[in-house]
Structures are given as C-alpha cells and as structure tokens.
Design an enzyme around this catalytic site. Sequence first.
Site, PDB file in Angstrom:
ATOM      1  CG  HIS A 112      18.618  52.805  50.960  1.00 56.40           C
ATOM      2  ND1 HIS A 112      19.640  53.606  51.411  1.00 56.40           N
ATOM      3  CD2 HIS A 112      19.228  51.821  50.252  1.00 56.40           C
ATOM      4  CE1 HIS A 112      20.804  53.135  50.997  1.00 56.40           C
ATOM      5  NE2 HIS A 112      20.580  52.058  50.284  1.00 56.40           N
ATOM      6  N   GLY A 180      25.259  65.005  48.685  1.00 50.88           N
ATOM      7  CA  GLY A 180      24.990  64.794  50.109  1.00 50.88           C
ATOM      8  C   GLY A 180      25.006  63.345  50.544  1.00 50.88           C
ATOM      9  CB  SER A 182      29.122  59.808  53.962  1.00 49.61           C
ATOM     10  OG  SER A 182      28.391  58.614  54.104  1.00 49.61           O
TER      11      SER A 182
HETATM   12  P1  NAD Z   1      25.447  59.985  55.607  1.00 48.61           P
HETATM   13  O1  NAD Z   1      24.776  60.467  56.863  1.00 48.61           O
HETATM   14  O2  NAD Z   1      26.394  58.866  55.704  1.00 48.61           O
HETATM   15  O3  NAD Z   1      26.189  61.219  54.946  1.00 48.61           O
HETATM   16  C1  NAD Z   1      25.550  62.463  54.804  1.00 48.61           C
HETATM   17  C2  NAD Z   1      26.412  63.329  53.929  1.00 48.61           C
HETATM   18  O4  NAD Z   1      25.695  64.523  53.713  1.00 48.61           O
HETATM   19  C3  NAD Z   1      27.753  63.701  54.557  1.00 48.61           C
HETATM   20  O5  NAD Z   1      28.769  63.409  53.631  1.00 48.61           O
HETATM   21  C4  NAD Z   1      27.629  65.201  54.785  1.00 48.61           C
HETATM   22  O6  NAD Z   1      28.841  65.885  54.527  1.00 48.61           O
HETATM   23  C5  NAD Z   1      26.592  65.574  53.750  1.00 48.61           C
HETATM   24  N1  NAD Z   1      25.848  66.800  54.063  1.00 48.61           N
HETATM   25  C6  NAD Z   1      25.519  67.325  55.260  1.00 48.61           C
HETATM   26  N2  NAD Z   1      24.837  68.479  55.102  1.00 48.61           N
HETATM   27  C7  NAD Z   1      24.730  68.679  53.761  1.00 48.61           C
HETATM   28  C8  NAD Z   1      24.145  69.685  52.955  1.00 48.61           C
HETATM   29  N3  NAD Z   1      23.515  70.736  53.487  1.00 48.61           N
HETATM   30  N4  NAD Z   1      24.228  69.568  51.608  1.00 48.61           N
HETATM   31  C9  NAD Z   1      24.861  68.514  51.036  1.00 48.61           C
HETATM   32  N5  NAD Z   1      25.451  67.536  51.754  1.00 48.61           N
HETATM   33  C10 NAD Z   1      25.372  67.613  53.100  1.00 48.61           C
HETATM   34  O7  NAD Z   1      24.260  59.703  54.580  1.00 48.61           O
HETATM   35  P2  NAD Z   1      24.125  58.755  53.318  1.00 48.61           P
HETATM   36  O8  NAD Z   1      25.414  58.708  52.569  1.00 48.61           O
HETATM   37  O9  NAD Z   1      22.894  59.191  52.637  1.00 48.61           O
HETATM   38  O10 NAD Z   1      23.908  57.291  53.913  1.00 48.61           O
HETATM   39  C11 NAD Z   1      23.243  57.050  55.086  1.00 48.61           C
HETATM   40  C12 NAD Z   1      21.988  56.180  55.009  1.00 48.61           C
HETATM   41  O11 NAD Z   1      21.046  56.739  55.928  1.00 48.61           O
HETATM   42  C13 NAD Z   1      21.272  56.135  53.682  1.00 48.61           C
HETATM   43  O12 NAD Z   1      21.080  54.804  53.415  1.00 48.61           O
HETATM   44  C14 NAD Z   1      19.903  56.801  53.906  1.00 48.61           C
HETATM   45  O13 NAD Z   1      18.891  55.957  53.423  1.00 48.61           O
HETATM   46  C15 NAD Z   1      19.738  56.856  55.384  1.00 48.61           C
HETATM   47  N6  NAD Z   1      19.128  58.135  55.876  1.00 48.61           N
HETATM   48  C16 NAD Z   1      18.130  58.775  55.184  1.00 48.61           C
HETATM   49  C17 NAD Z   1      17.608  59.991  55.653  1.00 48.61           C
HETATM   50  C18 NAD Z   1      16.484  60.658  54.894  1.00 48.61           C
HETATM   51  O14 NAD Z   1      15.672  59.984  54.270  1.00 48.61           O
HETATM   52  N7  NAD Z   1      16.415  62.007  54.876  1.00 48.61           N
HETATM   53  C19 NAD Z   1      18.100  60.559  56.824  1.00 48.61           C
HETATM   54  C20 NAD Z   1      19.113  59.872  57.522  1.00 48.61           C
HETATM   55  C21 NAD Z   1      19.616  58.655  57.033  1.00 48.61           C
END
Ligand code: NAD
Length: 234
Positions: A112, A180, A182
């Site tokens: 992404h 991690g 969803s």
């Molecule tokens: P999502 O927000 O839809 O899901 C996050 C998942 O992480 C949830 O299922 C939750 O239960 C889990 N989670 C929460 N705390 C956790 C932990 N300590 N350990 C393991 N799992 C944990 O995120 P997604 O499925 O990655 O999709 C969302 C989109 O948002 C992606 O395309 C991503 O690129 C983007 N995004 C990226 C970042 C980043 O770069 N850090 C941050 C926010 C969103």
Amino acid sequence: MIHIGRQDRVFILTGSGVSAESGIPTFRGVGGMWRNYRIEEVASPHAWARDPRLVWDFYSMRRSVAAAAKPNPAHLALAELESKLADRLFLCTQNVDNLHEQARSINVLHMHGELFKSRCDSCRRPPFPDHRGYEAPAEIPRCECGGRIRPHICWFGEVPYEMDRIFAALNHCTVFAAVGTSGVVEPAASFVAHVRGRARTYYVGPEEPANASEFDQCYRGEAGKILPALFAIE
Ligand code: NAD
C-alpha cells in the site's frame, strides 16, 4: 508454535495491528475518521483532485505520528525471522510506516505504499524518500515536469503495488501467517484463501479477523507478545 522445516517457504502478511503497540493507531482504532472526514474522503484520487492541501495535511499528520514511533517486539521478531530464513521469508505489509525497516527487516514489500516516500502524480519519475510535512502549503510541491508531488500511497480505488511479486510468493509458500489485519481490506484479505489447502495458515491478533474461517489456527493476543515465541525453526 509454528514449526518451520528446511523446505518451508514462509509468507507473512502484516496489517496495522502490528504497529498498534508502537503507538500508531489502526485504521479501525481511529474510527476511520480524521477531523470530520471519513478516511476514504482524504485518501482517494478524488480527494487529491478536489483538495490536495487537505490530502497533504492528512499525510503530514500521519508522517509526524509515524516519525515518533519505534518498532515493537513484533517487528523485531520478524526481522529476526528473516535473519534465519533469508529469502525463504517473504514479508508483505499493508502498513505504510517504516517500522519493519527500523527493526532491520531488509526485504519488505509495501503493497500500500510508504508514508516516507512521495512521487509525481503525472510523470514516471520513481518514488523518492521524503520525510517532510506539507501542512497547509501555499503551493503544492511540484515535480520538474510540472506535475504535483503526491504521497506514495495506494489510495482507495487504486491498485496495490507489486501484485505480480506478491502472487509469485503466495504461489510458492508453504506457511502463511497474517498478523494484525482485520481481513476486510482487499485484495490482502483474500491471500489466505488463495493459499489455503497448499500452505499451513495462521492468524495472530487480539480479535478474530473477518476471514477467520480460512485459517488453520488463530493465535489470539497482541502481536508483540505472541510473535517473539511463535516460530520454531529446524
Ligand atoms: P484494520 O485497522 O482494519 O485492522 C487492524 C487489526 O489489528 C484488527 O483486526 C485488530 O484486532 C488488530 N490489532 C489491534 N491491536 C493489535 C495488536 N497489538 N497485535 C496484533 N493485532 C492487533 O487494519 P488493516 O487490516 O491493516 O487494514 C487497514 C488499512 O489501513 C491497511 O490498508 C493499512 O495500509 C492502513 N493503515 C496502516 C497503518 C500503518 O501503516 N501503521 C495504520 C493505519 C491504517
């Protein structure tokens, strides 16, 4: 524990949950909102065409949050895994932060895009490193060609990067672990279905993902607690 034999090839898919313990909110953690906008309204080609300053405000905020973050034990465990498996590990992240690299993972595919890269919205100049914030700039930065400089991010409605390499790795893996994520954001949510039957499939995270039924086993808990002791390598 996930046993990795000499012939195994491991595909790891990480999502925003892997960075949650580093203080970067997950997509759902922030409620999918920023100021009064839905994230989809500021992370799309339509938003860029309509209001590029607003888009840069959003990504400047995300750059400053990510710049303050440090890798957690989950990132470190995956870097350690790479040091043992070398090219038998394929690390694919949906994350746009650089915490895998900060943890010293070497080969990381950012499907992404990357928060700390920008690119031209018009010409083929490759994405380049860019750590600056562009809050309310008088002018959107311009490329030499006259195009506007945009974040190197796959927005809603755009096609994720390097899908050929990703599917080549999926087709060869014997172990698939998602961490991690969803299980709702496509196409990553369907990777597990693609490998199921051929590869052993695992999920790590505190909640059941939407595609939980596709996994052989779910390890429920925070990635930083589970990953450091998850892999046993022959
Ligand atoms: P999502 O927000 O839809 O899901 C996050 C998942 O992480 C949830 O299922 C939750 O239960 C889990 N989670 C929460 N705390 C956790 C932990 N300590 N350990 C393991 N799992 C944990 O995120 P997604 O499925 O990655 O999709 C969302 C989109 O948002 C992606 O395309 C991503 O690129 C983007 N995004 C990226 C970042 C980043 O770069 N850090 C941050 C926010 C969103």
